[in-house]
Design a protein around this motif. Structure first.
Motif, PDB file in Angstrom:
ATOM      1  N   GLY A 111       0.787  -1.225   0.000  1.00 61.33           N
ATOM      2  CA  GLY A 111       0.000   0.000   0.000  1.00 61.33           C
ATOM      3  C   GLY A 111       0.821   1.277   0.000  1.00 61.33           C
ATOM      4  O   GLY A 111       0.261   2.375   0.026  1.00 61.33           O
ATOM      5  N   LYS A 148       4.146   1.545  -4.436  1.00 62.34           N
ATOM      6  CA  LYS A 148       5.174   1.024  -5.342  1.00 62.34           C
ATOM      7  C   LYS A 148       4.611   0.698  -6.732  1.00 62.34           C
ATOM      8  O   LYS A 148       5.174   1.092  -7.749  1.00 62.34           O
ATOM      9  CB  LYS A 148       5.821  -0.247  -4.739  1.00 62.34           C
ATOM     10  CG  LYS A 148       6.382  -0.043  -3.346  1.00 62.34           C
ATOM     11  CD  LYS A 148       6.988  -1.328  -2.780  1.00 62.34           C
ATOM     12  CE  LYS A 148       6.037  -2.514  -2.663  1.00 62.34           C
ATOM     13  NZ  LYS A 148       4.950  -2.318  -1.662  1.00 62.34           N
ATOM     14  N   THR A 175       1.838   1.746  -8.084  1.00 66.73           N
ATOM     15  CA  THR A 175       1.336   2.957  -8.736  1.00 66.73           C
ATOM     16  C   THR A 175       2.494   3.743  -9.356  1.00 66.73           C
ATOM     17  O   THR A 175       2.385   4.247 -10.477  1.00 66.73           O
ATOM     18  CB  THR A 175       0.564   3.823  -7.716  1.00 66.73           C
ATOM     19  OG1 THR A 175      -0.464   3.018  -7.124  1.00 66.73           O
ATOM     20  CG2 THR A 175      -0.060   5.030  -8.383  1.00 66.73           C
TER      21      THR A 175
HETATM   22  P1  ADP Z   1       1.919  -1.169  -3.306  1.00 63.33           P
HETATM   23  O1  ADP Z   1       2.246  -1.667  -4.684  1.00 63.33           O
HETATM   24  O2  ADP Z   1       3.068  -0.491  -2.627  1.00 63.33           O
HETATM   25  O3  ADP Z   1       1.331  -2.245  -2.431  1.00 63.33           O
HETATM   26  P2  ADP Z   1      -0.138   0.343  -4.663  1.00 63.33           P
HETATM   27  O4  ADP Z   1       0.551   1.346  -5.496  1.00 63.33           O
HETATM   28  O5  ADP Z   1      -0.681  -0.861  -5.341  1.00 63.33           O
HETATM   29  O6  ADP Z   1       0.809  -0.047  -3.424  1.00 63.33           O
HETATM   30  O7  ADP Z   1      -1.350   0.991  -3.907  1.00 63.33           O
HETATM   31  C1  ADP Z   1      -1.219   2.080  -3.046  1.00 63.33           C
HETATM   32  C2  ADP Z   1      -2.579   2.435  -2.510  1.00 63.33           C
HETATM   33  O8  ADP Z   1      -3.396   2.911  -3.558  1.00 63.33           O
HETATM   34  C3  ADP Z   1      -3.327   1.255  -1.893  1.00 63.33           C
HETATM   35  O9  ADP Z   1      -3.988   1.715  -0.749  1.00 63.33           O
HETATM   36  C4  ADP Z   1      -4.318   0.874  -2.970  1.00 63.33           C
HETATM   37  O10 ADP Z   1      -5.464   0.317  -2.407  1.00 63.33           O
HETATM   38  C5  ADP Z   1      -4.599   2.188  -3.645  1.00 63.33           C
HETATM   39  N1  ADP Z   1      -4.933   2.030  -5.062  1.00 63.33           N
HETATM   40  C6  ADP Z   1      -4.115   1.543  -6.020  1.00 63.33           C
HETATM   41  N2  ADP Z   1      -4.718   1.534  -7.224  1.00 63.33           N
HETATM   42  C7  ADP Z   1      -5.967   2.042  -7.022  1.00 63.33           C
HETATM   43  C8  ADP Z   1      -7.087   2.293  -7.868  1.00 63.33           C
HETATM   44  N3  ADP Z   1      -7.040   2.056  -9.180  1.00 63.33           N
HETATM   45  N4  ADP Z   1      -8.199   2.817  -7.299  1.00 63.33           N
HETATM   46  C9  ADP Z   1      -8.235   3.084  -5.968  1.00 63.33           C
HETATM   47  N5  ADP Z   1      -7.211   2.867  -5.108  1.00 63.33           N
HETATM   48  C10 ADP Z   1      -6.098   2.358  -5.622  1.00 63.33           C
END
Ligand code: ADP
Ligand code: MG
Length: 261
Positions: free
Chosen positions: A49, A52, A54
């Motif tokens: 979360g 990374k 994103t």
């Molecule tokens: P990591 O890869 O470090 O686990 P992410 O980048 O996947 O983190 O996600 C970071 C945060 O953004 C998380 O809380 C996730 O739920 C949220 N998130 C990611 N993509 C989306 C999306 N398309 N819509 C809503 N929330 C999102």
């Protein structure tokens, strides 16, 4: 538009500046600055979360930043500066930019109804590369990832490690200038992790520029030129892997490392 041939080779291949991205009220990336020099490996670490995936997805415009920008090879990804403003590129231009960046996901993402060879030649054929050339290139890449001779297998007939090695061959098929890996071994049984890391290690040795999200700390220490620790959408600390991994300065980095080691 500038292209590779006009780009100053001494500048970082990837430059990220002031990158912010929210989903609703949730600030997922909260002002990220990163440089990835050519021919180097950057490892992104951080708790679940922390942003990374994103961040990786912004590097090939699978996510659209709210502000700030990502530049690869001197080109802003997804946008073109024009009279002081940024204008979004056409789908075609974004597709062209993406074709210069290979991405490998946790879940392999092979096409289940296609053979190994079809998976690897699909991108080159769509890019107009003649079939004979695409097949020859696939043969070389499959050999490189230790999958020579498995051209006619379907993904379901392969182990997770084999599927991931095919996914890496597929990501290399358009000769990308940058490779992105998002937890490439997290979905694998422990005994299959090593064969995938070996392929990524070979790519690092060949001078491929890479950004890798991984929890494999030993591997990160070995291959990375730069380690970046993210928490809550911010860079908590970054630097040489030996510094970040063996002598972290921040409590959050220490807590994360003691949890994954
Ligand atoms: P990591 O890869 O470090 O686990 P992410 O980048 O996947 O983190 O996600 C970071 C945060 O953004 C998380 O809380 C996730 O739920 C949220 N998130 C990611 N993509 C989306 C999306 N398309 N819509 C809503 N929330 C999102
Ligand atoms: Mg993730």
């Amino acid at each position: 538009m500038r292209d590779d041939t006009e780009y100053d080779e001494t500048l970082p291949l990837v430059r990220i500046r002031g990158l912010r991205k929210s989903f609703g009220l949730h600030k997922v990336l909260d002002g990220i600055d990163v440089d990835v020099p050519r021919g180097t490996v950057t490892v992104l670490l951080g708790p679940s979360g922390s942003g990374k995936s994103t961040l990786l997805r912004c590097i090939n415009h699978l996510e659209k930043p709210d502000s700030g920008f990502v530049e690869v090879g001197g080109e802003i990804i997804g946008y073109r500066p024009s009279s002081g403003k940024l204008h979004e590129l056409s789908h075609r231009e974004i597709a062209r930019q993406r074709s210069t960046i290979g991405m490998v996901f946790q879940q392999f993402n092979l096409f289940g109804h296609m053979t190994v060879q079809q998976n690897v030649i699909e991108g080159p054929l769509a890019a107009g590369i003649p079939r004979g050339e695409a097949v020859a290139r696939a043969g070389d890449l499959l050999e490189r990832v230790g999958m020579a001779g498995r051209e006619s297998a379907y993904p379901r007939q392969l182990s997770g490690g084999q599927q991931q090695r095919v996914a890496i061959a597929r990501a290399l098929a358009l000769k990308p200038r940058l490779m992105l890996f998002d937890e490439p071994t997290s979905a694998l049984d422990p005994e299959l992790v090593g064969e995938v890391l070996a392929v990524i290690r070979d790519l690092a040795r060949s001078g491929m520029t890479m950004v890798i999200v991984t929890h494999e700390i030993g591997f990160a220490r070995e291959v990375a030129d730069q380690a970046i620790f993210l928490d809550g959408g911010r860079i908590v600390e970054s630097g040489a892997p030996a510094e970040i991994l063996d002598d972290p300065q921040h409590e959050r980095t220490k807590a994360f490392l003691s949890a994954v080691l």
